[in-house]
Design an enzyme around this catalytic site. Sequence first.
Site, PDB file in Angstrom:
ATOM      1  N   SER A 131       0.202  -3.039  13.065  1.00  0.00           N
ATOM      2  CA  SER A 131       0.793  -2.059  12.140  1.00  0.00           C
ATOM      3  C   SER A 131       0.738  -0.697  12.810  1.00  0.00           C
ATOM      4  O   SER A 131      -0.068  -0.489  13.726  1.00  0.00           O
ATOM      5  CB  SER A 131      -0.039  -2.032  10.855  1.00  0.00           C
ATOM      6  OG  SER A 131       0.319  -0.952  10.030  1.00  0.00           O
ATOM      7  N   TYR A 134      -8.031  -2.482   5.954  1.00  0.00           N
ATOM      8  CA  TYR A 134      -6.752  -2.804   6.597  1.00  0.00           C
ATOM      9  C   TYR A 134      -6.661  -2.099   7.954  1.00  0.00           C
ATOM     10  O   TYR A 134      -6.293  -2.715   8.972  1.00  0.00           O
ATOM     11  CB  TYR A 134      -5.614  -2.358   5.671  1.00  0.00           C
ATOM     12  CG  TYR A 134      -4.223  -2.710   6.116  1.00  0.00           C
ATOM     13  CD1 TYR A 134      -3.655  -3.933   5.765  1.00  0.00           C
ATOM     14  CD2 TYR A 134      -3.461  -1.824   6.879  1.00  0.00           C
ATOM     15  CE1 TYR A 134      -2.360  -4.260   6.144  1.00  0.00           C
ATOM     16  CE2 TYR A 134      -2.168  -2.147   7.268  1.00  0.00           C
ATOM     17  CZ  TYR A 134      -1.627  -3.356   6.897  1.00  0.00           C
ATOM     18  OH  TYR A 134      -0.341  -3.675   7.289  1.00  0.00           O
TER      19      TYR A 134
HETATM   20  P1  NAD Z   1       3.873 -10.328   2.492  1.00  0.00           P
HETATM   21  O1  NAD Z   1       2.866 -10.179   1.392  1.00  0.00           O
HETATM   22  O2  NAD Z   1       5.305 -10.452   2.157  1.00  0.00           O
HETATM   23  O3  NAD Z   1       3.488 -11.525   3.433  1.00  0.00           O
HETATM   24  C1  NAD Z   1       2.159 -11.846   3.728  1.00  0.00           C
HETATM   25  C2  NAD Z   1       2.128 -13.300   4.060  1.00  0.00           C
HETATM   26  O4  NAD Z   1       0.774 -13.678   4.315  1.00  0.00           O
HETATM   27  C3  NAD Z   1       2.622 -14.171   2.898  1.00  0.00           C
HETATM   28  O5  NAD Z   1       3.393 -15.223   3.412  1.00  0.00           O
HETATM   29  C4  NAD Z   1       1.340 -14.666   2.277  1.00  0.00           C
HETATM   30  O6  NAD Z   1       1.511 -15.886   1.609  1.00  0.00           O
HETATM   31  C5  NAD Z   1       0.495 -14.818   3.533  1.00  0.00           C
HETATM   32  N1  NAD Z   1      -0.930 -14.897   3.251  1.00  0.00           N
HETATM   33  C6  NAD Z   1      -1.705 -14.090   2.492  1.00  0.00           C
HETATM   34  N2  NAD Z   1      -2.953 -14.558   2.439  1.00  0.00           N
HETATM   35  C7  NAD Z   1      -2.976 -15.664   3.212  1.00  0.00           C
HETATM   36  C8  NAD Z   1      -3.980 -16.611   3.545  1.00  0.00           C
HETATM   37  N3  NAD Z   1      -5.227 -16.489   3.085  1.00  0.00           N
HETATM   38  N4  NAD Z   1      -3.644 -17.641   4.345  1.00  0.00           N
HETATM   39  C9  NAD Z   1      -2.384 -17.792   4.811  1.00  0.00           C
HETATM   40  N5  NAD Z   1      -1.384 -16.929   4.523  1.00  0.00           N
HETATM   41  C10 NAD Z   1      -1.688 -15.888   3.736  1.00  0.00           C
HETATM   42  O7  NAD Z   1       3.617  -9.087   3.470  1.00  0.00           O
HETATM   43  P2  NAD Z   1       4.408  -8.542   4.738  1.00  0.00           P
HETATM   44  O8  NAD Z   1       4.711  -7.121   4.460  1.00  0.00           O
HETATM   45  O9  NAD Z   1       5.468  -9.459   5.155  1.00  0.00           O
HETATM   46  O10 NAD Z   1       3.225  -8.523   5.803  1.00  0.00           O
HETATM   47  C11 NAD Z   1       3.154  -9.409   6.890  1.00  0.00           C
HETATM   48  C12 NAD Z   1       2.285  -8.793   7.972  1.00  0.00           C
HETATM   49  O11 NAD Z   1       2.909  -7.607   8.436  1.00  0.00           O
HETATM   50  C13 NAD Z   1       0.886  -8.402   7.494  1.00  0.00           C
HETATM   51  O12 NAD Z   1      -0.064  -8.682   8.494  1.00  0.00           O
HETATM   52  C14 NAD Z   1       1.011  -6.909   7.316  1.00  0.00           C
HETATM   53  O13 NAD Z   1      -0.210  -6.239   7.447  1.00  0.00           O
HETATM   54  C15 NAD Z   1       1.984  -6.556   8.430  1.00  0.00           C
HETATM   55  N6  NAD Z   1       2.665  -5.275   8.246  1.00  0.00           N
HETATM   56  C16 NAD Z   1       3.487  -5.084   7.182  1.00  0.00           C
HETATM   57  C17 NAD Z   1       4.113  -3.850   7.051  1.00  0.00           C
HETATM   58  C18 NAD Z   1       5.052  -3.579   5.922  1.00  0.00           C
HETATM   59  O14 NAD Z   1       5.434  -2.408   5.740  1.00  0.00           O
HETATM   60  N7  NAD Z   1       5.479  -4.562   5.154  1.00  0.00           N
HETATM   61  C19 NAD Z   1       3.901  -2.846   7.978  1.00  0.00           C
HETATM   62  C20 NAD Z   1       3.041  -3.082   9.031  1.00  0.00           C
HETATM   63  C21 NAD Z   1       2.438  -4.309   9.159  1.00  0.00           C
END
Ligand code: NAD
Length: 257
Positions: free
Chosen positions: A139, A152
């Site tokens: 991130s 986080y």
């Molecule tokens: P999201 O909530 O849409 O997806 C998260 C995914 O992780 C989901 O598929 C969920 O089911 C899965 N998950 C959660 N707990 C779990 C567990 N215990 N075991 C297996 N799977 C699990 O979120 P997102 O925004 O798509 O985030 C995905 C990644 O990207 C994360 O690591 C997040 O930190 C990172 N990220 C997101 C953003 C953003 O702005 N959306 C920015 C930077 C980084």
Amino acid sequence: MELAGKTAIITGSNSGIGLGVAQELARAGASVVLNSFSDRPEDHELAAELGARHAVPARYIAADMSLGEDCRALIARAGGCDILVNNAGIQHVAPVDEFPVEKWNLILAINLSSAFHTSAAALPGMRARGWGRVINIASAHGLTASPFKSAYIAAKHGMVGLSKTVALETAGQGITCNAICPGYVLTPLVEAQIPDQMKVHGMDRETVIREVMLLRQPSRQFATVEQIGGTVVYLCSPAADQVTGTTISVDGGWTAL
Ligand code: NAD
């Protein structure tokens, strides 16, 4: 198709960025393994639809990324892993002195330790085949901090450090390891943060999006899941053979500030 014959495992991929990454890898010809902790018919249907759309093998394997043994079992059950995308992640927003201990432990387990376990399980097979890609979805918060997100941010900084270490341990073996550092991408995880942020900052939804979330993203635009997926596909291409141990920001200029 450039990734035909490669198997990609994407953790946390039944929604958001993980699903977008799986789509782009499938579009590039890879066989894909989707994952989350749930085991519902719709999870398996999602994988079947994705596979059919791109004419590639696609499966869903349930495994809880908060549990080390599940992380390792995911790699074993997939029966091979050429491309490992560590994406599963959760968020919780609270000041350090009020941060629930169980949330701290869970965030560290899912957002950081899972990548240690899956990498440890996948690397021997990659070494045996002389090719592999480990791509950690960190991130902008793996490079910078914001208040109220201690677990986080600690986990994401850890993810960047883990990526560099794995890169050094695999250098010259046909394996690369990098971290992608997205800024804000509008996914369910970000949607879920909006009410918390509204409460913490005492603002309405639109003001929180503009003045808090995208304040540090100079483009004032969310990044898209397709852009993160495209960056993953680039890291899997021969053009990126010497790109290892680094971070790629997809953040609209956030970390240039
Ligand atoms: P999201 O909530 O849409 O997806 C998260 C995914 O992780 C989901 O598929 C969920 O089911 C899965 N998950 C959660 N707990 C779990 C567990 N215990 N075991 C297996 N799977 C699990 O979120 P997102 O925004 O798509 O985030 C995905 C990644 O990207 C994360 O690591 C997040 O930190 C990172 N990220 C997101 C953003 C953003 O702005 N959306 C920015 C930077 C980084």
